[in-house]
Motif scaffolding. Structure first.
Motif, PDB file in Angstrom:
ATOM      1  N   ALA A   1      33.789  -9.934 -14.192  1.00 16.11           N
ATOM      2  CA  ALA A   1      32.492 -10.583 -14.368  1.00 16.11           C
ATOM      3  C   ALA A   1      31.520 -10.168 -13.271  1.00 16.11           C
ATOM      4  N   VAL A   2      32.009 -10.090 -12.032  1.00 13.21           N
ATOM      5  CA  VAL A   2      31.148  -9.671 -10.924  1.00 13.21           C
ATOM      6  C   VAL A   2      30.656  -8.246 -11.174  1.00 13.21           C
ATOM      7  N   HIS A   3      31.580  -7.420 -11.644  1.00 12.39           N
ATOM      8  CA  HIS A   3      31.263  -6.039 -11.949  1.00 12.39           C
ATOM      9  C   HIS A   3      30.231  -5.941 -13.086  1.00 12.39           C
ATOM     10  N   ALA A   4      30.443  -6.734 -14.136  1.00 14.56           N
ATOM     11  CA  ALA A   4      29.577  -6.655 -15.324  1.00 14.56           C
ATOM     12  C   ALA A   4      28.186  -7.198 -15.030  1.00 14.56           C
ATOM     13  N   THR A   5      28.119  -8.367 -14.353  1.00 11.63           N
ATOM     14  CA  THR A   5      26.810  -8.968 -14.143  1.00 11.63           C
ATOM     15  C   THR A   5      26.038  -8.253 -13.044  1.00 11.63           C
ATOM     16  N   GLY A   6      26.744  -7.531 -12.177  1.00 12.95           N
ATOM     17  CA  GLY A   6      26.082  -6.829 -11.077  1.00 12.95           C
ATOM     18  C   GLY A   6      25.018  -5.863 -11.552  1.00 12.95           C
ATOM     19  N   HIS A   7      25.156  -5.387 -12.794  1.00 13.11           N
ATOM     20  CA  HIS A   7      24.195  -4.410 -13.309  1.00 13.11           C
ATOM     21  C   HIS A   7      23.051  -5.061 -14.098  1.00 13.11           C
ATOM     22  N   SER A   8      23.029  -6.415 -14.123  1.00 10.72           N
ATOM     23  CA  SER A   8      22.048  -7.102 -14.970  1.00 10.72           C
ATOM     24  C   SER A   8      20.627  -6.599 -14.755  1.00 10.72           C
ATOM     25  N   PHE A   9      20.267  -6.437 -13.483  1.00 15.34           N
ATOM     26  CA  PHE A   9      18.868  -6.114 -13.214  1.00 15.34           C
ATOM     27  C   PHE A   9      18.674  -4.682 -12.750  1.00 15.34           C
ATOM     28  N   SER A  10      19.758  -4.079 -12.239  1.00 15.21           N
ATOM     29  CA  SER A  10      19.583  -2.756 -11.659  1.00 15.21           C
ATOM     30  C   SER A  10      19.724  -1.650 -12.696  1.00 15.21           C
ATOM     31  N   GLY A  11      20.085  -2.013 -13.943  1.00 13.69           N
ATOM     32  CA  GLY A  11      20.316  -0.991 -14.954  1.00 13.69           C
ATOM     33  C   GLY A  11      19.054  -0.287 -15.430  1.00 13.69           C
ATOM     34  N   GLU A  12      17.903  -0.918 -15.233  1.00 16.85           N
ATOM     35  CA  GLU A  12      16.683  -0.346 -15.781  1.00 16.85           C
ATOM     36  C   GLU A  12      15.763   0.189 -14.697  1.00 16.85           C
ATOM     37  N   HIS A  13      14.866   1.044 -15.097  1.00 16.54           N
ATOM     38  CA  HIS A  13      13.938   1.646 -14.145  1.00 16.54           C
ATOM     39  C   HIS A  13      13.025   0.569 -13.540  1.00 16.54           C
ATOM     40  N   PRO A  14      12.793   0.619 -12.223  1.00 11.50           N
ATOM     41  CA  PRO A  14      11.946  -0.412 -11.589  1.00 11.50           C
ATOM     42  C   PRO A  14      10.576  -0.564 -12.251  1.00 11.50           C
ATOM     43  N   ASN A  15      10.018   0.552 -12.727  1.00 13.22           N
ATOM     44  CA  ASN A  15       8.693   0.446 -13.360  1.00 13.22           C
ATOM     45  C   ASN A  15       8.720  -0.429 -14.591  1.00 13.22           C
ATOM     46  N   ARG A  16       9.858  -0.401 -15.280  1.00  9.14           N
ATOM     47  CA  ARG A  16       9.932  -1.206 -16.485  1.00  9.14           C
ATOM     48  C   ARG A  16       9.944  -2.701 -16.155  1.00  9.14           C
ATOM     49  N   HIS A  17      10.488  -3.035 -14.968  1.00 10.95           N
ATOM     50  CA  HIS A  17      10.466  -4.440 -14.566  1.00 10.95           C
ATOM     51  C   HIS A  17       9.042  -4.939 -14.381  1.00 10.95           C
ATOM     52  N   ILE A  18       8.177  -4.053 -13.884  1.00 15.72           N
ATOM     53  CA  ILE A  18       6.776  -4.449 -13.723  1.00 15.72           C
ATOM     54  C   ILE A  18       6.168  -4.748 -15.094  1.00 15.72           C
ATOM     55  N   TYR A  19       6.565  -3.941 -16.065  1.00 14.24           N
ATOM     56  CA  TYR A  19       6.088  -4.176 -17.437  1.00 14.24           C
ATOM     57  C   TYR A  19       6.576  -5.528 -17.954  1.00 14.24           C
ATOM     58  N   TYR A  20       7.885  -5.801 -17.770  1.00  8.10           N
ATOM     59  CA  TYR A  20       8.408  -7.108 -18.215  1.00  8.10           C
ATOM     60  C   TYR A  20       7.699  -8.241 -17.493  1.00  8.10           C
ATOM     61  N   TYR A  21       7.450  -8.014 -16.197  1.00  8.21           N
ATOM     62  CA  TYR A  21       6.797  -9.039 -15.395  1.00  8.21           C
ATOM     63  C   TYR A  21       5.461  -9.413 -16.008  1.00  8.21           C
ATOM     64  N   SER A  22       4.770  -8.394 -16.545  1.00  8.81           N
ATOM     65  CA  SER A  22       3.435  -8.679 -17.073  1.00  8.81           C
ATOM     66  C   SER A  22       3.473  -9.308 -18.458  1.00  8.81           C
ATOM     67  N   ILE A  23       4.577  -9.143 -19.206  1.00  7.79           N
ATOM     68  CA  ILE A  23       4.550  -9.686 -20.568  1.00  7.79           C
ATOM     69  C   ILE A  23       5.406 -10.925 -20.774  1.00  7.79           C
ATOM     70  N   ALA A  24       6.373 -11.219 -19.869  1.00  7.63           N
ATOM     71  CA  ALA A  24       7.266 -12.355 -20.128  1.00  7.63           C
ATOM     72  C   ALA A  24       7.319 -13.280 -18.926  1.00  7.63           C
ATOM     73  N   SER A  25       7.668 -14.555 -19.172  1.00 10.45           N
ATOM     74  CA  SER A  25       7.802 -15.501 -18.067  1.00 10.45           C
ATOM     75  C   SER A  25       9.162 -15.291 -17.407  1.00 10.45           C
ATOM     76  N   PRO A  26       9.254 -15.586 -16.089  1.00 11.53           N
ATOM     77  CA  PRO A  26      10.519 -15.364 -15.386  1.00 11.53           C
ATOM     78  C   PRO A  26      11.678 -16.142 -16.023  1.00 11.53           C
ATOM     79  N   GLY A  27      11.382 -17.371 -16.472  1.00 11.12           N
ATOM     80  CA  GLY A  27      12.433 -18.180 -17.095  1.00 11.12           C
ATOM     81  C   GLY A  27      13.037 -17.493 -18.298  1.00 11.12           C
ATOM     82  N   ALA A  28      12.169 -16.849 -19.107  1.00  7.82           N
ATOM     83  CA  ALA A  28      12.661 -16.170 -20.299  1.00  7.82           C
ATOM     84  C   ALA A  28      13.527 -14.975 -19.924  1.00  7.82           C
ATOM     85  N   ILE A  29      13.110 -14.253 -18.872  1.00  8.01           N
ATOM     86  CA  ILE A  29      13.912 -13.109 -18.417  1.00  8.01           C
ATOM     87  C   ILE A  29      15.300 -13.581 -18.013  1.00  8.01           C
TER      88      ILE A  29
END
Lengths: 219, 218
Positions: free
Chosen positions: B62-90
């Protein structure tokens, strides 16, 4: 001078408990015998640990409420002072365990809870070291502090209920619980607890002042 | 909010279905670890040890699997998610995604255990319910820790250090609960333990929900 009274009181009470703890008559109970005197020194460390870690968590919440660097420094200094008392508690407890139960370490809810809290705050300090940006470090470590504190409290609350037995007083057939302390022992035990809490908070304040002098005033 | 969670979750699940790299990675991880245990623990295991080993391997997975939850995607895409979704939904979408991933890993892990180390489980439905609750607890606690680790600079090494201490309360209650279904069972009261596990999970989820916005903001 007007804010000095509790520092003096703390010192006097700790000195009193150190001396009186060795001089008073204690009931001769099986298993622990004279080592019961350690209660005046060992148990106080845990009260201090819990109080200082609570201060740390409260300041982490206050940091997140307004992002004031002052609260971050309070939070980290309270945690490090708390861990210091936790280590003292582990050492005094370990020595006591060696003389009354014959081992330095056993599988016991109190011991497990204590070592878990040490590990949690160890992780907290490692986390702080691994973030370079100050504002980000404060924010991330405050989040971990709050989360870990709640988990630690759950752990401390459920452990005794899940454990089969404890080697600590009052449980698993061991004589004497804190609630039925001998009357003379109360006269030393309660002042010792209050005195150590005052001294603990004093140490925390001094460490905090040194930290503020270094970080904010750049000395 | 619900539709945001749904779209984010569907995005993660679609990505996973196309690439299958998380799930295959996890199943291989479990297979490799259990095979290692099979080679090391000869001959066989007593029910209590089987039980403890099963959940410790689950924790590592589980530690191994969840460790990639946020780091799997390109940082720029997180900025995009940040602009379109609420943190709670993420957070919720990641938690549900991890829940599904960990449930499948748990079942796969049980299958591999059963094949290689035998199964001392006396009540299989009860044990499967425990796997579901474990996935719930692991995902709600570890998703926040993964976010904390992701925000720091050395996130892979920090993930294990940060998550093990906060997992203790859940783990010991989990091992006690599962022991009731394994072998002859313990003497503990079952409804209380189940309730405790669910309570810890939802408390962790609520805390994560409150605290996550502070991590999400750059």
């Amino acid at each position: 001078m007007k804010n000095m009274w509790w520092k003096i009181a703390g010192l006097v009470l700790v000195l009193y408990s150190l001396i009186a703890g060795l001089l008073i008559r204690v009931p001769d109970l099986p298993v622990i015998h004279e080592s019961i005197r350690n209660i005046f020194y060992h148990v106080c460390m845990w009260f201090n640990l819990l109080i200082l870690l609570s201060i740390s968590c409260i300041n982490a919440v206050r940091y997140l409420a307004g992002f004031n660097e002052k609260f971050d420094l309070r939070s980290v200094e309270a945690a490090s002072t708390g861990v210091f008392f936790g280590l003292l508690g582990l050492v005094t407890g370990s020595i006591w365990a060696r003389f009354s139960w014959g081992v330095f370490w056993t599988n016991d809810p109190q011991l497990n809870g204590a070592s878990a809290s040490m590990l949690i705050y160890g992780a907290y300090f490692v986390l702080r070291k691994s973030v370079n940006d100050e504002e980000k470090r404060a924010r991330i470590s405050a989040v971990y502090n709050i989360f870990a504190y709640v988990m630690m409290i759950i752990f401390l609350l459920i452990l005794p209920k899940l454990a089969q037995g404890s080697v600590h007083p009052g449980k698993g057939g061991n004589p004497m619980a804190l609630t039925d302390l001998d009357a003379t022992m109360r006269l030393v035990f309660y002042p010792a607890v209050v005195g150590w809490i005052f001294v603990g908070i004093w140490i925390y304040q001094i460490k905090l002042r040194i930290r503020i002098a270094k970080e904010i005033n750049g000395l | 909010m619900v539709s945001e969670v749904w779209y984010l979750l569907r995005k993660d699940l679609l990505l996973e279905l196309r690439r299958m790299h998380h799930l295959n990675g996890m199943l291989l991880f479990v297979l490799g670890t259990v095979f290692m245990c099979f080679l090391s623990f000869q001959p066989g295991l007593e029910p209590e040890k089987w039980n403890a080993l099963f959940w410790i391997i689950q924790l590592f997975a589980a530690v191994h699997a969840t460790g990639h939850s946020f780091s799997g995607e390109h940082p720029n895409r997180h900025i995009y998610y940040y602009s379109i979704a609420s943190p709670g939904a993420i957070l919720l979408s990641k938690t549900i995604y991890n829940f599904i991933l960990l449930f499948i890993t748990g079942m796969g892990s049980y299958g591999v255990f059963w094949l290689l180390l035998g199964s001392p489980v006396s009540n299989v439905p009860g044990f499967i319910v425990t796997i579901v609750i474990a996935a719930l607890g692991f995902s709600s606690i570890l998703t926040l820790v993964a976010a904390i680790a992701w925000r720091s600079e050395h996130h892979f090494s920090l993930m294990a250090i940060l998550s093990f201490p906060v997992m203790y309360p859940f783990m010991i209650a989990l091992i006690k609960t599962s022991l009731i279904w394994v072998g002859n069972g313990g003497a503990q009261s079952l409804p209380g333990l189940m309730l405790l596990l669910i309570l810890i999970s939802f408390l962790a989820l609520a805390l994560a929900f409150i605290l996550f916005p502070y991590l999400w903001k750059e």
